[in-house]
Design a protein around this motif. Sequence first.
Motif, PDB file in Angstrom:
ATOM      1  N   ILE A   1      -2.159   4.311   5.307  1.00  0.00           N
ATOM      2  CA  ILE A   1      -2.467   3.901   3.938  1.00  0.00           C
ATOM      3  C   ILE A   1      -3.110   5.041   3.145  1.00  0.00           C
TER       4      ILE A   1
ATOM      5  N   SER B   1       2.790   7.289   7.340  1.00  0.00           N
ATOM      6  CA  SER B   1       3.974   6.484   7.022  1.00  0.00           C
ATOM      7  C   SER B   1       3.875   6.082   5.556  1.00  0.00           C
ATOM      8  N   LYS B   2       4.378   4.931   5.175  1.00  0.00           N
ATOM      9  CA  LYS B   2       4.275   4.331   3.848  1.00  0.00           C
ATOM     10  C   LYS B   2       4.557   5.327   2.723  1.00  0.00           C
ATOM     11  N   GLN B   3       3.515   5.984   2.181  1.00  0.00           N
ATOM     12  CA  GLN B   3       3.699   6.858   1.017  1.00  0.00           C
ATOM     13  C   GLN B   3       4.442   8.148   1.346  1.00  0.00           C
TER      14      GLN B   3
ATOM     15  N   TRP C   1       0.831  -1.215   0.000  1.00  0.00           N
ATOM     16  CA  TRP C   1       0.000   0.000   0.000  1.00  0.00           C
ATOM     17  C   TRP C   1       0.861   1.259   0.000  1.00  0.00           C
ATOM     18  N   SER C   2       2.074   1.226  -0.533  1.00  0.00           N
ATOM     19  CA  SER C   2       3.023   2.250  -0.091  1.00  0.00           C
ATOM     20  C   SER C   2       3.907   2.909  -1.138  1.00  0.00           C
TER      21      SER C   2
ATOM     22  N   SER D   1       8.039   7.300   9.647  1.00  0.00           N
ATOM     23  CA  SER D   1       6.644   7.577   9.992  1.00  0.00           C
ATOM     24  C   SER D   1       6.613   8.798  10.896  1.00  0.00           C
TER      25      SER D   1
ATOM     26  N   ARG E   1      -3.914   8.867  -1.657  1.00  0.00           N
ATOM     27  CA  ARG E   1      -4.515   7.572  -1.982  1.00  0.00           C
ATOM     28  C   ARG E   1      -6.021   7.655  -2.231  1.00  0.00           C
TER      29      ARG E   1
ATOM     30  N   SER F   1       7.901   3.456  11.654  1.00  0.00           N
ATOM     31  CA  SER F   1       6.869   2.640  11.011  1.00  0.00           C
ATOM     32  C   SER F   1       5.521   3.040  11.567  1.00  0.00           C
TER      33      SER F   1
ATOM     34  N   SER G   1       7.370   7.071  -0.170  1.00  0.00           N
ATOM     35  CA  SER G   1       7.107   6.037  -1.182  1.00  0.00           C
ATOM     36  C   SER G   1       7.758   4.718  -0.762  1.00  0.00           C
ATOM     37  N   SER G   2       8.004   4.580   0.525  1.00  0.00           N
ATOM     38  CA  SER G   2       8.652   3.409   1.136  1.00  0.00           C
ATOM     39  C   SER G   2      10.082   3.191   0.651  1.00  0.00           C
TER      40      SER G   2
END
Length: 460
Positions: free
Chosen positions: A261, A286-288, A58-59, A297, A266, A117, A291-292
């Motif tokens: 997410i 976090s994640k996007q 998801w990232s 985070s 998104r 994270s 873009s990981s």
Amino acid sequence: MSMLPNSQEARDVAYQLHPYTNARTHQQAGPLVIERGEGPYVFDATGKRYFEAMAGLWSVGLGFNEKRLVEAAYRQMQALPFYHTFSAKSHGPSIDLAEQLVALAPVPMSKVFFTNSGSEANDTVLKLIAYRSNALGQPRRKKVISRLRAYHGVTIASASLTGLPNNHRSFDLPLPNILHTGSPHFYKDGAAGESEEAFATRRAEELEALIVKEGPETIAAFFGEPVMGAGGVIVPPATYWDKIQKVLNKYDILLVADEVICGFGRTGKMFGCETYGIKPDAIVVSKQITSSYFPLSAIILNDRMFEPVADESNKIGVLGHGFTAGGHPVGAAVALENLKIIDERGLVAHAAETGAYMQGKLRELAGHPLVGEVRGVGMIAALELVLDKQRKTAAATPGAVGGIASRMLQERGVISRNMLDAIAICPPLIVNKSQIDELVTAIAGVLDDMKGEAAKLTPA
């Protein structure tokens, strides 16, 4: 699969314990080894190309070979490869990123605390909530409410917030003082003849009943994803968040929005909170955010959260919490470049436009006999697979139908993920309409191909 001695696959089986994997099955089947990426595609060790329909986890918003993010990391590595933010130390990238996150926030915010994270971030929020309650002289106000089917992480505390059984089984979770109320999934949980709005009202009434039962003076906060991700891409029904927030405001309960997410485009807005009119006291991202490309985070706090925490740290003499790599200069530099690219390329608007196209194409599959529901918003969606459309049920073994679909998609060169019998779709933000067509064509083909295998399953 057949594994050559001393191959990457054999060595993986010999030496690595994988997350979210059946360890015994893995010893027999082995891994899919991914070696490189290009845009929304990844390539395995044999050179086979896969459309990454989950953007990794998801990232990976910008795809798998964005040179500007690599160069940003390299420049920062050369200048200052590491420094911490403990004991009033700081550095330029963390300062710039904190300022930008406060400016981007959908509601007025005050401070940013960096972690590595989403799990660590939600774990930290739980600690700060307890710290805040003690600062306010409310030592009983420590209970936190999450939702069934929620996903907030896998540390002991954040996994307790998570409302998925397999994150609790055999881990002796959830911890005390973490409560769960019903999910907002109208398709699965709506009563016969009930409208979406009536369902939203019922969920809000159930939340209020739980608060009253436990004692409002004991409830500190409510955690929620704007759109539930790992629980099956659960899109809230109209008026749901308005009704939930009215209950929380009535009892002076903090609202924490888990945007791990949903954040950074998104849902077709910068934050899922904007899509659903959510006004949180804390936002977890976090994640996007990178873009990981680098673990990072952040928790964005308003003054309602920050001021009591600051007072308590002054009373004690220190805020006794932090992570060695929290606010890492390389991660912060990558995040700043990532956010710059999202802005320059208009990727939030692109996600809204291309996401609407994706939602429309996926809904063309709704009439298929194996599809119970197609749901989603922006660039995130799910297909709920069933064996009986009328009863909304799949196989007697939960996840059996979804597992077949996930395997067949991978064979066709599409990496997705089944959450039980829901197939998740969450491609990189950069995808175009022709790539969406490619994805939907593959899904349609798999739905037809799997009819024979699905017919052999025992219905629920």
